[in-house]
Every structure is written in structure tokens, then in C-alpha cells.
Scaffold this active site. Structure first.
Site, PDB file in Angstrom:
ATOM      1  N   HIS A  65       0.808  -1.225   0.000  1.00 23.55           N
ATOM      2  CA  HIS A  65       0.000   0.000   0.000  1.00 23.55           C
ATOM      3  C   HIS A  65       0.845   1.282   0.000  1.00 23.55           C
ATOM      4  O   HIS A  65       0.553   2.233   0.722  1.00 23.55           O
ATOM      5  CB  HIS A  65      -0.944   0.016   1.193  1.00 23.55           C
TER       6      HIS A  65
ATOM      7  N   HIS B  60      -9.608   2.372   0.282  1.00 27.13           N
ATOM      8  CA  HIS B  60      -9.694   1.261   1.232  1.00 27.13           C
ATOM      9  C   HIS B  60     -10.887   1.430   2.179  1.00 27.13           C
ATOM     10  O   HIS B  60     -10.764   1.283   3.400  1.00 27.13           O
ATOM     11  CB  HIS B  60      -8.398   1.140   2.022  1.00 27.13           C
TER      12      HIS B  60
ATOM     13  N   GLU C 197     -12.092  -3.193  -2.910  1.00 19.01           N
ATOM     14  CA  GLU C 197     -11.089  -2.284  -3.465  1.00 19.01           C
ATOM     15  C   GLU C 197     -10.958  -2.488  -4.980  1.00 19.01           C
ATOM     16  O   GLU C 197     -10.317  -3.423  -5.434  1.00 19.01           O
ATOM     17  CB  GLU C 197      -9.738  -2.524  -2.796  1.00 19.01           C
TER      18      GLU C 197
END
Length: 338
Positions: free
Chosen positions: A102, A171, A303
């Protein structure tokens, strides 16, 4: 009509906004373009918050779950925290075992975005400079949030002055019952015939698994919890669902329903996959809005993105953004009732 309101501004440049129309209300902050609240109506018309999150903005500085944030430069995991592009190897920060997750040590979820109010939403901008977190190229990312009736939309645009890699998502963790029950009691339908497999570190391997006759077949609506404990290596590797579903069709590819509240969420996206993550590691890590620690599987992240770890697994990686090209992607979250 959409009301766009600046709620407050802190000395460090963090701004809180509310977006509201007759159907929906959002509370958004420009740190990571975080969506802190989505108030959506149930079958009786009562609006309640349908996403997980933390109580105070200060708590997000050490948020291990990335609640409601834009993720970048690259969502999900990059194997061995490195990649090769145009013959050069770039070393990244390994923040998930040996893998990069991420965006690294300080991804886009912790960056302060410039923000411009629009008639029906907000437009955010962040310049990620060449070398940030090890990535090449000066990257401009624009994220636009808009409301239109019962639909909340996210539009991503990006350009770069040097070849780089990108994979953006948000997210958000949904719980349409306002956390009155776990998401295993929600029902889910996904137009997808394949998932991307993961190893025991949740890294995408590049192998595609047909969902037919597996716990991953959501082509017909079923409860998330129906098969989540099944004896399947992919469920064991991820401690539940944490997989990319390869989407088919161009709209309404995913539907999430919660029967008690009567809420339905429909997702239409231009992205090729949706990563379905059932909050398998929430326990003991996050004190939520209600002042209690979240349990595993209290929220499901949906997502929309490019295929994870594509730089290592695809012959022509979809995540490469070339100099002079523009990346664009749109996801619509449509709130209905059953």
C-alpha cells in the site's frame, strides 16, 4: 443539489468537508482523501454510517487498516519490495514482511492533498515527487469525489514525467448494518469467473483460479460467511477472503446486501478487478468510532483496482504508466434498498 461544506481546518493544513444531498452524506478529510463517514438510508429512510473508521483524526497517523483512504502509489503488495522497469531495478520499503504494501512507509493515505470544492463534490491533488518511497517520476494524482442522487463516485486521474508504476484504490470498509452485525451475515454477488491466487504472505502469484465449484463463486448471491471457513488453501493462505476477483461486464459488477437494514450497495467500475478483503486482521488493532476495538470481519473492503503485483506477474504489466500518458479510472458506489 449537493451541499459542499468546509467543516473545519487545522493548523497543519488538514481540512474536513461534508458532502450532502437528499440521499447521502459524506464526511471527508484531505489527509489521504479519507472518507470518514458515509451516511446512507435504510429501508425505512433512516440514515446511518455504513463504513468503519477511527474516532479522531490523530488516530489515523498510526492506522494499520487504511480506513477510507486513497492508496498509492501502488495498492496491495509488490513482491520482495522491488521491481524492474526499463532495465533498472527500484528498491522499495518492505513494510509487510519481505513485501511492499500500500505505498510503503508513508503512502498516499498519510499525505495532505490540495483540495478544490466543486458544485457537486471535491477534487483533490497530490504531487508525488520523483524518488518518493523509491518510485520513479514526478506523479500528479487527481482524485475527484462527487455525489449524484444515490451514487457516490470516485474518479482517479494521473500523469507522470517519467515511466513509473501505479495502482490506485480506496480502502473503504463497508458494514451496511452500522456494525450491528459482522459482514459474514451480509450477502454478496460478484460478476467474476476467476480470482487471483495468493501465497501464504497474501502476495498475488499471478495464477488465476476458476471460481466454479469453489468457495470463491459469488456469481449467485450468497452470504459472505457461507463458505469462508471452507477447507481451501486459498482461504487458509489469506485467513478468509483477501483476493482479487477478475470482473466481467461494464457496470453493476458487484452487489452487497444486508437484510435487516434493507440496504444494498452496488458497485460499477472501470477497474478490471476488485480486491475483496473481509477484515481478517482487524482484531486488537483499531479502536473504532464507537469507542470499542473492532473485531475481525466487522467490515469488508471492496477495493477496485488493477491486478496486484502485476509488475511481477503480467507479461505487459497494466500498472506501468508511461511518460506522456494519462491513467484514468472511475468507481461508482450506488446505495439502494432491498
Amino acid at each position: 443539489m449537493v451541499k459542499v461544506e468546509l467543516l473545519k481546518e487545522l493548523n497543519n493544513g488538514i481540512r474536513f468537508y461534508a458532502l450532502e444531498n437528499e440521499s447521502l452524506k459524506l464526511v471527508v478529510v484531505n489527509m489521504g482523501c479519507r472518507i470518514m463517514e458515509i451516511l446512507a438510508p435504510d429501508a425505512s429512510g433512516k440514515r446511518s454510517d455504513v463504513i468503519l473508521g477511527l474516532k479522531n483524526i490523530e488516530d489515523y497517523a498510526n492506522d494499520p487498516a487504511y480506513f477510507g483512504a486513497v492508496i498509492g502509489r501502488v495498492a496491495n503488495r509488490i513482491g520482495d519490495a522491488r521491481f524492474t522497469l526499463n532495465g533498472k531495478t527500484y528498491e522499495l520499503y518492505a513494510n509487510n514482511g519481505k513485501n511492499h504494501l500500500h505505498g510503503g512507509k508513508e503512502g498516499f493515505d498519510k499525505k495532505i492533498f490540495d483540495v478544490t470544492p466543486l458544485e457537486n463534490g471535491l477534487r483533490f491533488h497530490y504531487l508525488s515527487k520523483d524518488g518518493e518511497e523509491g518510485y520513479p517520476g514526478n506523479l500528479n494524482l487527481y482524485v475527484t469525489y462527487t455525489l449524484n442522487d444515490n451514487t457516490f463516485s470516485i474518479h482517479y486521474e494521473a500523469d507522470t514525467d517519467a515511466d513509473t508504476v501505479v495502482n490506485f484504490t480506496n480502502h473503504l470498509y463497508f458494514n451496511l448494518s452500522n456494525t450491528l452485525e459482522k459482514v459474514t451475515e451480509h450477502s454478496l454477488q460478484i460478476n467474476a469467473d476467476y480470482i487471483g491466487c495468493v501465497d501464504d504472505t497474501c502476495l498475488a502469484t499471478g495464477e488465476l483460479l476458476p471460481v466454479k465449484d469453489t468457495p470463491f463463486d459469488f456469481n449467485e448471491m450468497k452470504k459472505i460467511g457461507q463458505d469462508i471457513e471452507a477447507d481451501h488453501i486459498q482461504l487458509k493462505n489469506a485467513f478468509g477472503y483477501d483476493h482479487s476477483f477478475v470482473l466481467k461486464g461494464e457496470e453493476r459488477q458487484l452487489t452487497l446486501e444486508e437484510p435487516v437494514s434493507g440496504r444494498r450497495l452496488v458497485i460499477s467500475t472501470t477497474a478490471p478487478v476488485v480486491q475483496v478483503y473481509t477484515g481478517n486482521f482487524l482484531k486488537d488493532g483499531c479502536i473504532g468510532k464507537a469507542g470499542r476495538v473492532y473485531e475481525n470481519r466487522e467490515g469488508v473492503a471492496l477495493e477496485t483496482q488493477l491486478m496486484p503485483n502485476a509488475i511481477h506477474t503480467e507479461e505487459n504489466p497494466s500498472v506501468i504508466l508511461r511518460k506522456g500518458e494519462k491513467f484514468e479510472s472511475t468507481t461508482n458506489y450506488i446505495f439502494e434498498t432491498i
